[in-house]
Design a protein around this motif. Structure first.
Motif, PDB file in Angstrom:
ATOM      1  N   SER A  80       0.812  -1.214   0.000  1.00 53.84           N
ATOM      2  CA  SER A  80       0.000   0.000   0.000  1.00 53.84           C
ATOM      3  C   SER A  80       0.846   1.265   0.000  1.00 53.84           C
ATOM      4  CB  SER A  80      -0.924   0.011   1.224  1.00 53.84           C
ATOM      5  OG  SER A  80      -0.153  -0.034   2.421  1.00 53.84           O
ATOM      6  N   THR A  81       2.111   1.154   0.429  1.00 47.13           N
ATOM      7  CA  THR A  81       2.986   2.323   0.499  1.00 47.13           C
ATOM      8  C   THR A  81       4.357   1.990  -0.061  1.00 47.13           C
ATOM      9  OG1 THR A  81       1.874   3.220   2.453  1.00 47.13           O
ATOM     10  CG2 THR A  81       4.108   3.987   2.034  1.00 47.13           C
ATOM     11  N   LEU A  82       4.858   2.874  -0.905  1.00 43.96           N
ATOM     12  CA  LEU A  82       6.220   2.786  -1.410  1.00 43.96           C
ATOM     13  C   LEU A  82       6.869   4.130  -1.116  1.00 43.96           C
ATOM     14  CD1 LEU A  82       7.796   0.541  -2.835  1.00 43.96           C
ATOM     15  CD2 LEU A  82       7.256   1.629  -5.018  1.00 43.96           C
ATOM     16  N   ASP A  83       7.748   4.140  -0.120  1.00 42.18           N
ATOM     17  CA  ASP A  83       8.374   5.374   0.360  1.00 42.18           C
ATOM     18  C   ASP A  83       9.881   5.273   0.128  1.00 42.18           C
ATOM     19  OD1 ASP A  83       9.191   7.656   1.620  1.00 42.18           O
ATOM     20  OD2 ASP A  83       8.432   7.136   3.601  1.00 42.18           O
ATOM     21  N   PRO A  97       8.715   1.753 -14.668  1.00 39.43           N
ATOM     22  CA  PRO A  97       7.322   1.548 -15.087  1.00 39.43           C
ATOM     23  C   PRO A  97       6.601   0.492 -14.262  1.00 39.43           C
ATOM     24  CG  PRO A  97       8.877   0.670 -16.725  1.00 39.43           C
ATOM     25  CD  PRO A  97       9.677   1.478 -15.761  1.00 39.43           C
ATOM     26  N   SER A  98       7.360  -0.406 -13.650  1.00 39.45           N
ATOM     27  CA  SER A  98       6.719  -1.462 -12.855  1.00 39.45           C
ATOM     28  C   SER A  98       6.015  -0.914 -11.623  1.00 39.45           C
ATOM     29  CB  SER A  98       7.757  -2.513 -12.443  1.00 39.45           C
ATOM     30  OG  SER A  98       8.222  -3.225 -13.572  1.00 39.45           O
ATOM     31  N   ILE A  99       6.387   0.304 -11.180  1.00 37.85           N
ATOM     32  CA  ILE A  99       5.692   0.902 -10.039  1.00 37.85           C
ATOM     33  C   ILE A  99       4.197   0.984 -10.300  1.00 37.85           C
ATOM     34  CG2 ILE A  99       5.328   3.104  -8.825  1.00 37.85           C
ATOM     35  CD1 ILE A  99       8.307   3.523  -8.782  1.00 37.85           C
ATOM     36  N   PHE A 100       3.843   1.197 -11.556  1.00 35.84           N
ATOM     37  CA  PHE A 100       2.434   1.373 -11.902  1.00 35.84           C
ATOM     38  C   PHE A 100       1.707   0.038 -12.033  1.00 35.84           C
ATOM     39  CE2 PHE A 100       4.851   4.910 -14.031  1.00 35.84           C
ATOM     40  CZ  PHE A 100       4.705   5.768 -12.952  1.00 35.84           C
ATOM     41  N   ASN A 101       2.395  -1.053 -11.654  1.00 36.91           N
ATOM     42  CA  ASN A 101       1.781  -2.380 -11.620  1.00 36.91           C
ATOM     43  C   ASN A 101       1.482  -2.832 -10.197  1.00 36.91           C
ATOM     44  OD1 ASN A 101       1.922  -2.643 -14.438  1.00 36.91           O
ATOM     45  ND2 ASN A 101       3.987  -3.500 -14.342  1.00 36.91           N
ATOM     46  N   LEU A 102       1.482  -1.873  -9.258  1.00 36.51           N
ATOM     47  CA  LEU A 102       1.097  -2.166  -7.873  1.00 36.51           C
ATOM     48  C   LEU A 102      -0.326  -1.646  -7.679  1.00 36.51           C
ATOM     49  CD1 LEU A 102       4.411  -1.174  -6.019  1.00 36.51           C
ATOM     50  CD2 LEU A 102       3.529  -3.498  -6.397  1.00 36.51           C
ATOM     51  N   PRO A 103      -1.336  -2.471  -7.935  1.00 42.90           N
ATOM     52  CA  PRO A 103      -2.720  -1.979  -8.035  1.00 42.90           C
ATOM     53  C   PRO A 103      -3.317  -1.480  -6.731  1.00 42.90           C
ATOM     54  CG  PRO A 103      -2.675  -4.374  -8.103  1.00 42.90           C
ATOM     55  CD  PRO A 103      -1.253  -3.922  -8.162  1.00 42.90           C
ATOM     56  N   PHE A 104      -2.718  -1.817  -5.587  1.00 41.16           N
ATOM     57  CA  PHE A 104      -3.286  -1.397  -4.308  1.00 41.16           C
ATOM     58  C   PHE A 104      -2.468  -0.291  -3.642  1.00 41.16           C
ATOM     59  CE2 PHE A 104      -5.218  -5.415  -5.153  1.00 41.16           C
ATOM     60  CZ  PHE A 104      -6.491  -5.327  -4.602  1.00 41.16           C
ATOM     61  N   LEU A 106      -1.398   3.095  -2.249  1.00 41.87           N
ATOM     62  CA  LEU A 106      -2.093   4.286  -1.768  1.00 41.87           C
ATOM     63  C   LEU A 106      -1.170   5.498  -1.675  1.00 41.87           C
ATOM     64  CD1 LEU A 106      -4.139   2.740   1.200  1.00 41.87           C
ATOM     65  CD2 LEU A 106      -4.901   3.108  -1.158  1.00 41.87           C
ATOM     66  N   TYR A 107       0.089   5.251  -1.312  1.00 41.81           N
ATOM     67  CA  TYR A 107       1.041   6.347  -1.094  1.00 41.81           C
ATOM     68  C   TYR A 107       2.339   6.048  -1.841  1.00 41.81           C
ATOM     69  CZ  TYR A 107      -2.201   7.046   2.765  1.00 41.81           C
ATOM     70  OH  TYR A 107      -3.339   7.210   3.512  1.00 41.81           O
ATOM     71  N   LEU A 108       2.763   6.996  -2.665  1.00 46.40           N
ATOM     72  CA  LEU A 108       3.993   6.849  -3.432  1.00 46.40           C
ATOM     73  C   LEU A 108       4.900   8.032  -3.172  1.00 46.40           C
ATOM     74  CD1 LEU A 108       5.798   5.572  -5.621  1.00 46.40           C
ATOM     75  CD2 LEU A 108       4.443   6.809  -7.335  1.00 46.40           C
ATOM     76  N   LEU A 130      -4.592   5.427  -5.653  1.00 51.05           N
ATOM     77  CA  LEU A 130      -3.573   6.299  -5.070  1.00 51.05           C
ATOM     78  C   LEU A 130      -4.194   7.476  -4.318  1.00 51.05           C
ATOM     79  CD1 LEU A 130      -0.447   6.249  -5.078  1.00 51.05           C
ATOM     80  CD2 LEU A 130      -0.527   7.924  -6.920  1.00 51.05           C
ATOM     81  N   ASN A 131      -3.713   7.668  -3.090  1.00 50.19           N
ATOM     82  CA  ASN A 131      -4.176   8.764  -2.256  1.00 50.19           C
ATOM     83  C   ASN A 131      -3.243   9.967  -2.344  1.00 50.19           C
ATOM     84  OD1 ASN A 131      -3.931  10.228   0.534  1.00 50.19           O
ATOM     85  ND2 ASN A 131      -5.973   9.312   0.582  1.00 50.19           N
ATOM     86  N   SER A 132      -1.940   9.704  -2.275  1.00 49.13           N
ATOM     87  CA  SER A 132      -0.958  10.787  -2.258  1.00 49.13           C
ATOM     88  C   SER A 132       0.249  10.417  -3.098  1.00 49.13           C
ATOM     89  CB  SER A 132      -0.500  11.080  -0.819  1.00 49.13           C
ATOM     90  OG  SER A 132      -1.595  11.458  -0.015  1.00 49.13           O
ATOM     91  N   ILE A 133       0.773  11.403  -3.811  1.00 44.88           N
ATOM     92  CA  ILE A 133       1.989  11.211  -4.594  1.00 44.88           C
ATOM     93  C   ILE A 133       2.980  12.313  -4.234  1.00 44.88           C
ATOM     94  CG2 ILE A 133       0.933  12.419  -6.563  1.00 44.88           C
ATOM     95  CD1 ILE A 133       2.789  10.782  -8.364  1.00 44.88           C
ATOM     96  N   TYR A 134       4.199  11.900  -3.934  1.00 42.57           N
ATOM     97  CA  TYR A 134       5.276  12.836  -3.590  1.00 42.57           C
ATOM     98  C   TYR A 134       6.494  12.510  -4.456  1.00 42.57           C
ATOM     99  CZ  TYR A 134       2.402  13.327   0.626  1.00 42.57           C
ATOM    100  OH  TYR A 134       1.357  13.523   1.501  1.00 42.57           O
ATOM    101  N   ILE A 135       6.755  13.344  -5.438  1.00 38.95           N
ATOM    102  CA  ILE A 135       7.983  13.231  -6.232  1.00 38.95           C
ATOM    103  C   ILE A 135       8.726  14.541  -6.026  1.00 38.95           C
ATOM    104  CG2 ILE A 135       8.975  12.859  -8.519  1.00 38.95           C
ATOM    105  CD1 ILE A 135       6.440  11.416  -9.329  1.00 38.95           C
ATOM    106  N   ILE A 136       9.725  14.528  -5.153  1.00 39.21           N
ATOM    107  CA  ILE A 136      10.339  15.759  -4.649  1.00 39.21           C
ATOM    108  C   ILE A 136      11.861  15.660  -4.739  1.00 39.21           C
ATOM    109  CG2 ILE A 136      10.510  17.308  -2.669  1.00 39.21           C
ATOM    110  CD1 ILE A 136       7.898  16.027  -1.625  1.00 39.21           C
ATOM    111  N   GLN A 137      12.471  16.732  -5.181  1.00 37.75           N
ATOM    112  CA  GLN A 137      13.942  16.831  -5.249  1.00 37.75           C
ATOM    113  C   GLN A 137      14.540  15.718  -6.115  1.00 37.75           C
ATOM    114  OE1 GLN A 137      14.744  17.000  -0.932  1.00 37.75           O
ATOM    115  NE2 GLN A 137      15.531  19.054  -1.249  1.00 37.75           N
ATOM    116  N   THR A 138      14.094  15.687  -7.360  1.00 36.76           N
ATOM    117  CA  THR A 138      14.664  14.787  -8.356  1.00 36.76           C
ATOM    118  C   THR A 138      14.984  15.618  -9.593  1.00 36.76           C
ATOM    119  OG1 THR A 138      12.649  14.172  -9.578  1.00 36.76           O
ATOM    120  CG2 THR A 138      13.045  13.043  -7.485  1.00 36.76           C
ATOM    121  N   ASN A 139      15.362  14.958 -10.674  1.00 38.17           N
ATOM    122  CA  ASN A 139      15.567  15.650 -11.947  1.00 38.17           C
ATOM    123  C   ASN A 139      14.521  15.240 -12.982  1.00 38.17           C
ATOM    124  OD1 ASN A 139      17.849  17.566 -11.984  1.00 38.17           O
ATOM    125  ND2 ASN A 139      18.987  15.830 -11.176  1.00 38.17           N
TER     126      ASN A 139
END
Length: 341
Positions: A80-83, A97-104, A106-108, A130-139
């Protein structure tokens, strides 16, 4: 060579039975969903097998709490969470792209990883829960995908401190549960869509600071009741008085470093205001008397505008020095020089 007729001592047979049974215990008791576990190993490979993910071990259960950044639902045991933060990627790679194959999911979170490059794929819409998406400090670069608006469960979108370009997606206003979007420190261009005035009542946070946005603020945004608003360090112009009002719940209001122009003396102030930063604009008029009634005010800066008249005295305003008022047309009174009679 052992004869086929030779019999093992019973103690050895018992030991073999215990060892054999023990070997099967992990597989029988493992709670991690096989599909999710396989997907996680694909993600690890697509990341280039960073050492930070060395805890992702095939002999252990991905739901046992030892896999870095992986958390499972305690009832379904689906991921449910990948942090994932501070990943030591061996070379620049795109979002797996495989991240988008985790159907349950909620938090990325993908954070503080300079070697994360490429775009946010439109296929992110596959994460339908998905409830929340955080893509921070990357390129990460490219445009914000419109497909985000297809994830109707989204509450928070924070894709700050990247290299994103292009316009703000107008379709985000269709998300029924959205509470906040945080896009600060990117290279976004264009105006704020009029549709942003139609965000749901749950919407309380908007941070578009340090981009290349421009134009006038749509009057429709006056319908919003934001707790946090930051439009600083852009090229906005015109009237921003719609963000003020005595019935609004705003605590942080930051409009600095733009070209806003409106009569500050005519606005009513949110009573919960704790931070007000209007520096470096073209704001004119007097300072509202209501400033002295703001009990939570702890940051105040109106320097480099065209304000005039007597500075209100009392309340939390006594905490602020002359730098809060510097470089205005004709402000006077403590902590500035006294007004001329």
């Amino acid at each position: 060579m052992i004869s086929s007729t030779m019999k093992f001592p019973s103690c050895i047979l018992l030991l073999l039975l215990i060892l054999t049974t023990h070997l099967f215990i992990p597989s029988l008791s493992e709670q991690c969903n096989p599909h999710d576990k396989k997907t996680l190993f694909q993600i690890k490979k697509q990341f280039g097998n960073p050492t930070k993910l060395s805890s992702w071990d095939s002999t252990t259960d991905c739901c046992n709490g030892t896999w870095y950044g992986v958390f499972c639902d305690k009832q379904t045991y689906r991921v449910s969470t990948l942090d994932l933060q501070d990943l030591d990627l061996p070379h620049p790679v795109p979002i797996p792209p495989s991240i988008f194959n985790l159907p349950f999911l909620l938090y990325l979170t993908l954070m503080n990883t300079p070697n994360l490059v490429g775009t946010i794929p439109p296929s992110i819409s596959n994460l339908t829960k998905l409830n929340s998406i955080y893509i921070i400090q990357t390129n990460i670069s490219g445009e914000i995908p419109n497909t985000l608006s297809e994830i109707k469960t989204l509450v928070t979108i924070d894709i700050s401190d990247n290299k994103l370009t292009g316009p703000l997606p107008a379709s985000l206003s269709t998300l029924p549960n959205l509470a906040g979007i945080f896009f600060y420190r990117n290279q976004l261009t264009g105006a704020i869509p009029k549709s942003y005035g139609s965000f749901p009542k749950s919407f309380v946070g908007l941070d578009l600071s340090r981009n290349r946005l421009s134009g006038k603020i749509p009057a429709s945004l006056g319908k919003l009741n934001l707790q946090i608003l930051d439009l600083s360090w852009n090229a906005f112009k015109g009237d921003a008085s719609m963000f003020f009002g005595s019935t609004k719940q705003t605590s942080d209001l930051v409009l600095a470093m733009n070209s806003f122009a409106f009569d500050f003396g005519k606005v009513e102030l949110p009573k919960n205001l704790g931070k007000l930063d209007l520096r470096n604009n073209k704001i004119y008029g007097t300072l509202p008397e209501g400033l002295t009634e703001l009990k939570l005010l702890n940051f105040f800066y109106v320097g480099y505008n065209k304000l005039c008249g007597q500075i209100p005295q009392g309340g939390n305003l006594v905490r602020f020095y002359e730098t809060s008022y510097e470089h205005n047309k004709c402000l006077c009174g403590s902590p500035l020089p006294a007004c001329k009679t």
